[in-house]
Scaffold this motif. Structure first.
Motif, PDB file in Angstrom:
ATOM      1  N   LEU A  19     -10.803   3.770  -0.808  1.00 31.78           N
ATOM      2  CA  LEU A  19      -9.715   4.666  -0.414  1.00 31.78           C
ATOM      3  C   LEU A  19     -10.125   6.103  -0.685  1.00 31.78           C
ATOM      4  CD1 LEU A  19      -6.666   2.716  -1.898  1.00 31.78           C
ATOM      5  CD2 LEU A  19      -7.340   2.846   0.485  1.00 31.78           C
ATOM      6  N   CYS A  22      -0.601   0.668   3.193  1.00 35.62           N
ATOM      7  CA  CYS A  22      -1.106   1.527   2.111  1.00 35.62           C
ATOM      8  C   CYS A  22      -0.586   2.958   2.261  1.00 35.62           C
ATOM      9  CB  CYS A  22      -2.633   1.531   2.121  1.00 35.62           C
ATOM     10  SG  CYS A  22      -3.341   2.648   0.891  1.00 35.62           S
ATOM     11  N   CYS A  41      -0.153  -3.529  -0.867  1.00 33.41           N
ATOM     12  CA  CYS A  41      -1.126  -4.351  -0.138  1.00 33.41           C
ATOM     13  C   CYS A  41      -1.063  -5.813  -0.598  1.00 33.41           C
ATOM     14  CB  CYS A  41      -2.536  -3.793  -0.283  1.00 33.41           C
ATOM     15  SG  CYS A  41      -3.150  -3.665  -1.975  1.00 33.41           S
ATOM     16  N   ASN A  73      -6.076  -7.351  -8.818  1.00 29.40           N
ATOM     17  CA  ASN A  73      -6.466  -5.977  -8.535  1.00 29.40           C
ATOM     18  C   ASN A  73      -7.946  -5.855  -8.146  1.00 29.40           C
ATOM     19  OD1 ASN A  73      -6.709  -3.240  -8.370  1.00 29.40           O
ATOM     20  ND2 ASN A  73      -6.010  -2.787 -10.437  1.00 29.40           N
ATOM     21  N   GLY A 103      -9.530   0.326  -3.899  1.00 27.05           N
ATOM     22  CA  GLY A 103      -8.117  -0.013  -3.988  1.00 27.05           C
ATOM     23  C   GLY A 103      -7.901  -1.458  -4.399  1.00 27.05           C
ATOM     24  N   LYS A 104      -6.641  -1.821  -4.574  1.00 29.13           N
ATOM     25  CA  LYS A 104      -6.322  -3.205  -4.965  1.00 29.13           C
ATOM     26  C   LYS A 104      -6.745  -4.203  -3.885  1.00 29.13           C
ATOM     27  CE  LYS A 104      -2.654  -2.328  -8.332  1.00 29.13           C
ATOM     28  NZ  LYS A 104      -2.468  -0.876  -8.357  1.00 29.13           N
ATOM     29  N   ASP A 140      -8.420   5.979 -10.556  1.00 34.06           N
ATOM     30  CA  ASP A 140      -7.829   5.062  -9.585  1.00 34.06           C
ATOM     31  C   ASP A 140      -6.471   5.644  -9.200  1.00 34.06           C
ATOM     32  OD1 ASP A 140      -6.358   3.078  -8.339  1.00 34.06           O
ATOM     33  OD2 ASP A 140      -6.966   1.486  -9.703  1.00 34.06           O
ATOM     34  N   TYR A 141      -6.344   6.070  -7.947  1.00 34.73           N
ATOM     35  CA  TYR A 141      -5.109   6.715  -7.505  1.00 34.73           C
ATOM     36  C   TYR A 141      -4.098   5.736  -6.902  1.00 34.73           C
ATOM     37  CZ  TYR A 141      -7.333  11.235  -8.303  1.00 34.73           C
ATOM     38  OH  TYR A 141      -7.938  12.324  -8.875  1.00 34.73           O
ATOM     39  N   CYS A 142      -4.330   4.429  -7.094  1.00 34.39           N
ATOM     40  CA  CYS A 142      -3.345   3.444  -6.621  1.00 34.39           C
ATOM     41  C   CYS A 142      -2.161   3.356  -7.585  1.00 34.39           C
ATOM     42  CB  CYS A 142      -3.982   2.066  -6.484  1.00 34.39           C
ATOM     43  SG  CYS A 142      -5.143   1.942  -5.124  1.00 34.39           S
ATOM     44  N   CYS A 145       1.227   0.881  -7.624  1.00 35.84           N
ATOM     45  CA  CYS A 145       1.547   0.400  -6.263  1.00 35.84           C
ATOM     46  C   CYS A 145       0.896  -0.962  -6.008  1.00 35.84           C
ATOM     47  CB  CYS A 145       1.045   1.406  -5.233  1.00 35.84           C
ATOM     48  SG  CYS A 145       1.293   0.884  -3.525  1.00 35.84           S
ATOM     49  N   THR A 146       1.683  -1.890  -5.455  1.00 30.80           N
ATOM     50  CA  THR A 146       1.150  -3.224  -5.112  1.00 30.80           C
ATOM     51  C   THR A 146       1.480  -3.588  -3.665  1.00 30.80           C
ATOM     52  OG1 THR A 146       3.168  -4.273  -5.962  1.00 30.80           O
ATOM     53  CG2 THR A 146       1.310  -4.091  -7.493  1.00 30.80           C
ATOM     54  N   TRP A 160      -1.673   5.674   1.184  1.00 33.07           N
ATOM     55  CA  TRP A 160      -2.723   6.665   1.407  1.00 33.07           C
ATOM     56  C   TRP A 160      -3.071   6.814   2.885  1.00 33.07           C
ATOM     57  CZ3 TRP A 160      -3.815  10.284  -1.903  1.00 33.07           C
ATOM     58  CH2 TRP A 160      -3.539  10.066  -3.258  1.00 33.07           C
TER      59      TRP A 160
END
Length: 309
Positions: free
Chosen positions: A157, A247, A193, A205, A151-152, A185-187, A190-191, A249
């Motif tokens: 994740l 997050c 975090c 990232n 993840g970022k 990358d399933y993020c 989204c930012t 997730w």
């Protein structure tokens, strides 16, 4: 066919021991990671954790940790707690992984059983077990083994359970059918975090400046906490869960079922005054086999003092 059979046996034994996920990767030099690690160290993002600059080649090459290594088995073990501490909003906070007994002991014991069971079932082969205690790039190996993506916030994740889990590895000299790495990358965009980190530790990232991370400041840093972070620690006295708590997730997190991770009953009623008035004797009793031993009583008192301003 043997390699497929070994993979089945390994995954079956992992489930029997309570590991949530198990993936396998071919043991080879982590070519893509070498320049990333080199650059991260050059930027001094490891702060005063000098040990992270040691054993550069070992971090990237599993055959330097286990002679003749052929496979890296990555495992996930859940620690998400049913009860969150503290209950009062302005009390001091503790990272969830540190509620119960130190995971190094709990997971390592499981890994030793895991390796012994596999040797009984498969036959004689060599290998070593690892739980965050040797130069192993565990998140990268887990990603290569198909267990998730980075993840970022640089954490692994998993689509089914988020990120509140420990990673562990077996590096073995047995050739086993590998799993396909997770490429996606399933993020997405989204930012959360990055936006939520009060010390701006996530510099881009997937890259964290550890020297700004609250976990580093409250655990790894042995010197005085720099004044720049005054008023930014959000009452975290040991570790930090902010980038995980926000997050999306982690809405899939399920309560763990490991009795050893349950908090000491005395900790359940801990309020701010209990932390402030804690003696070395109380610390030794409440956190007898806890990860908090890493920061020691003096380090914990330093953190408390800093948070009080």
């Amino acid at each position: 066919m043997k390699k497929d059979k070994y993979a089945q046996i390994i995954k079956s034994q992992a489930r029997l021991l309570g590991f949530d996920f198990c993936g396998i990767a071919k043991a080879e030099f982590l070519e893509e990671e070498a320049p990333k690690l080199e650059n991260w160290l050059k930027q001094n993002y490891h702060g005063k954790m000098a040990y992270l600059a040691n054993h550069f080649d070992k971090r990237l090459d599993p055959t330097q940790l286990v002679e003749g290594a052929k496979s890296v088995v990555s495992l996930i073990y859940n620690y998400y707690p049913e009860k969150k501490l503290p209950e009062a909003k302005d009390d001091f906070k503790l990272a969830k992984y540190a509620y119960g007994k130190d995971y190094h002991f709990v997971v390592k014991d499981k890994l030793k059983s895991f390796l012994a069971n596999l040797q009984l079932e498969i036959g004689d082969f060599g290998g070593r077990v690892f739980v965050d205690s040797a130069p192993v790039m565990e998140r990268q190996w887990a990603q290569k083994a198909g267990l998730g993506w980075l993840g970022k916030n640089s954490l692994l994740l998993n689509r089914e359970m988020g990120s509140f889990f420990f990673l562990a590895e077996l590096i073995i000299d047995l050739e086993v059918s590998p799993d396909a790495p997770l490429q996606k990358d399933y993020c997405g965009t989204c930012t959360k975090c990055i936006d939520a980190c009060p010390t701006d530790a996530i510099v881009k990232n997937g890259v964290v400046d550890a020297s700004k991370c609250i976990s580093y400041l409250t655990i790894e840093l042995k010197d005085a906490i720099p004044e720049d972070f005054r008023g930014k620690m959000e009452n975290w006295v040991f570790g930090c869960d902010i980038c995980q708590d926000v997050c999306p997730w982690n809405r899939f997190s399920q309560n763990h079922s490991e009795p050893e991770f349950l908090p000491n009953p005395e900790l359940l009623g801990f309020g701010k005054s209990d932390w402030q008035e804690m003696t070395a004797e109380t610390f030794g009793k409440v956190f007898k086999k806890s990860a908090l031993k890493r920061t020691k009583f003096e380090g914990l008192k330093r953190n408390i003092k800093f948070l009080e301003g």
